[in-house]
Design a protein around this motif. Structure first.
Motif, PDB file in Angstrom:
ATOM      1  N   THR A  44       4.008  -0.493   2.997  1.00  0.00           N
ATOM      2  CA  THR A  44       3.250  -1.649   2.518  1.00  0.00           C
ATOM      3  C   THR A  44       4.025  -2.470   1.500  1.00  0.00           C
ATOM      4  O   THR A  44       4.915  -1.956   0.824  1.00  0.00           O
ATOM      5  CB  THR A  44       1.913  -1.170   1.896  1.00  0.00           C
ATOM      6  N   ARG A  46       2.345  -3.666  -0.970  1.00  0.00           N
ATOM      7  CA  ARG A  46       1.634  -3.344  -2.200  1.00  0.00           C
ATOM      8  C   ARG A  46       2.418  -2.320  -3.021  1.00  0.00           C
ATOM      9  O   ARG A  46       3.234  -1.587  -2.492  1.00  0.00           O
ATOM     10  CB  ARG A  46       0.268  -2.743  -1.869  1.00  0.00           C
ATOM     11  N   HIS A  48       2.679   1.224  -5.238  1.00  0.00           N
ATOM     12  CA  HIS A  48       2.189   2.545  -4.855  1.00  0.00           C
ATOM     13  C   HIS A  48       0.699   2.723  -5.188  1.00  0.00           C
ATOM     14  O   HIS A  48      -0.080   3.172  -4.349  1.00  0.00           O
ATOM     15  CB  HIS A  48       3.008   3.634  -5.560  1.00  0.00           C
ATOM     16  N   GLY A  51      -1.423   0.687  -2.767  1.00  0.00           N
ATOM     17  CA  GLY A  51      -1.345   1.209  -1.412  1.00  0.00           C
ATOM     18  C   GLY A  51      -2.122   2.501  -1.248  1.00  0.00           C
ATOM     19  O   GLY A  51      -2.688   2.785  -0.196  1.00  0.00           O
ATOM     20  N   LEU A  64       4.244   7.612   0.792  1.00  0.00           N
ATOM     21  CA  LEU A  64       3.840   6.210   0.932  1.00  0.00           C
ATOM     22  C   LEU A  64       5.067   5.357   0.614  1.00  0.00           C
ATOM     23  O   LEU A  64       5.684   5.523  -0.440  1.00  0.00           O
ATOM     24  CB  LEU A  64       2.701   5.881  -0.031  1.00  0.00           C
ATOM     25  N   SER A  66       6.178   1.886  -0.487  1.00  0.00           N
ATOM     26  CA  SER A  66       5.505   0.757  -1.143  1.00  0.00           C
ATOM     27  C   SER A  66       6.517  -0.279  -1.641  1.00  0.00           C
ATOM     28  O   SER A  66       7.728  -0.079  -1.559  1.00  0.00           O
ATOM     29  CB  SER A  66       4.650   1.263  -2.311  1.00  0.00           C
ATOM     30  N   CYS A  67       5.988  -1.385  -2.160  1.00  0.00           N
ATOM     31  CA  CYS A  67       6.821  -2.494  -2.661  1.00  0.00           C
ATOM     32  C   CYS A  67       7.859  -2.912  -1.626  1.00  0.00           C
ATOM     33  O   CYS A  67       9.028  -3.137  -1.936  1.00  0.00           O
ATOM     34  CB  CYS A  67       7.497  -2.119  -3.982  1.00  0.00           C
TER      35      CYS A  67
END
Length: 271
Positions: A44, A46, A48, A51, A64, A66-67
């Motif tokens: 994502t 988003r 962490h 997300g 996950l 993220s960023c």
């Protein structure tokens, strides 16, 4: 057992239906794959903390991304296997352009959004915070001067927005000219900035090294511009039928839409 696959999915427009939920059919298919020994991860734009909200519905034991690939962190243990910061000198350049045009912008560390005003994405998250369970809450902060924070904290991504489309396009054009930045649109009205070379594919690569999985055994799902790198990088890149046309053209496989269990449709045919 069949060869272990790394299956990576974008969130909005891909894993989530239009109602912002994950279908029961898709959830079951993902957990069946994990039980069979495959690796699943969400990728994502988003941060962490934001997300992680999705795992209220899909509580999987894994990483996950993220960023947009800058951060790869385990959802349960907190283990970080990748964290690529945007250098302060480049973050300041982005800030200067945003300030010049009066754009909304925010800085991401792993679990806090620092925004220059309570609008756009920061307002949506800030307004929705009260409804979140305590374990899923994160900080949304509105400093008096956002540029003053740069250099005092890690920044993994900068997001920006301007309600005037022409100004928005001008800001994007200026930022794309700055060497040392990786830029992409994540939504029609949102623009993301990371360190040069950072994409969702960068996050996938970190997971591959961790689990010793070759690129040929990676399946990636997406629908928007910030998914392009991972779609073209993966052994099999899958675009949703609701994806932007350029992504569908670049993909190895086009599945049905996010409202029709597109992940399940593709995985039933690819595995």
């Amino acid at each position: 057992m069949k060869k272990k696959k790394l299956i990576v999915s974008d969130i909005d427009g891909t894993l989530l239906m239009s109602n912002k939920h994950i279908s029961e059919v898709t959830k079951k298919r993902i957990f069946d794959l994990i039980e069979a020994g495959h690796i699943f991860a969400i990728a994502t734009g988003r941060m962490h903390g934001a997300g992680k909200i999705i795992t209220q519905e899909l509580d999987y034991d894994g990483f996950l991304i993220s960023c947009n690939g800058a951060v790869v962190k385990h959802l349960k243990t907190g283990e970080v296997i990748q964290a690529i910061e945007l250098k302060p000198e480049f973050a300041l350049k982005v800030s200067e352009v945003c300030e010049k045009y009066g754009a909304y912008y925010h800085l991401y560390d792993m679990d806090t959004i620092y925004a220059n005003s309570n609008r756009h994405l920061a307002k949506r998250f800030n307004d929705g915070m009260a409804a979140l369970p305590e374990a899923f809450k994160f900080n949304v902060v509105f400093p008096e001067r956002l540029p003053a924070l740069i250099g005092k904290m890690p920044i993994y991504k900068i997001g920006l927005y301007h309600e005037n489309k022409e100004v928005f396009e001008t800001i994007m054009s200026e930022l794309k000219l700055i060497d040392g930045l990786e830029t992409c649109k994540s939504l029609e009205t949102s623009f993301d900035v990371m360190a040069k070379g950072v994409t969702k594919a960068t996050g996938i690569s970190a997971m591959q090294k961790y689990f010793d999985i070759p690129t040929t055994d990676v399946i990636a799902f997406g629908d928007n511009e910030n998914d392009m790198d991972m779609i073209t990088y993966a052994g099999v890149g899958v675009a949703m039928s609701n994806a932007m046309e350029t992504l569908k053209e670049a993909a190895d496989f086009v599945t049905v839409s996010n409202d029709e269990d597109g992940l399940v449709y593709a995985l039933d045919r690819l595995l």
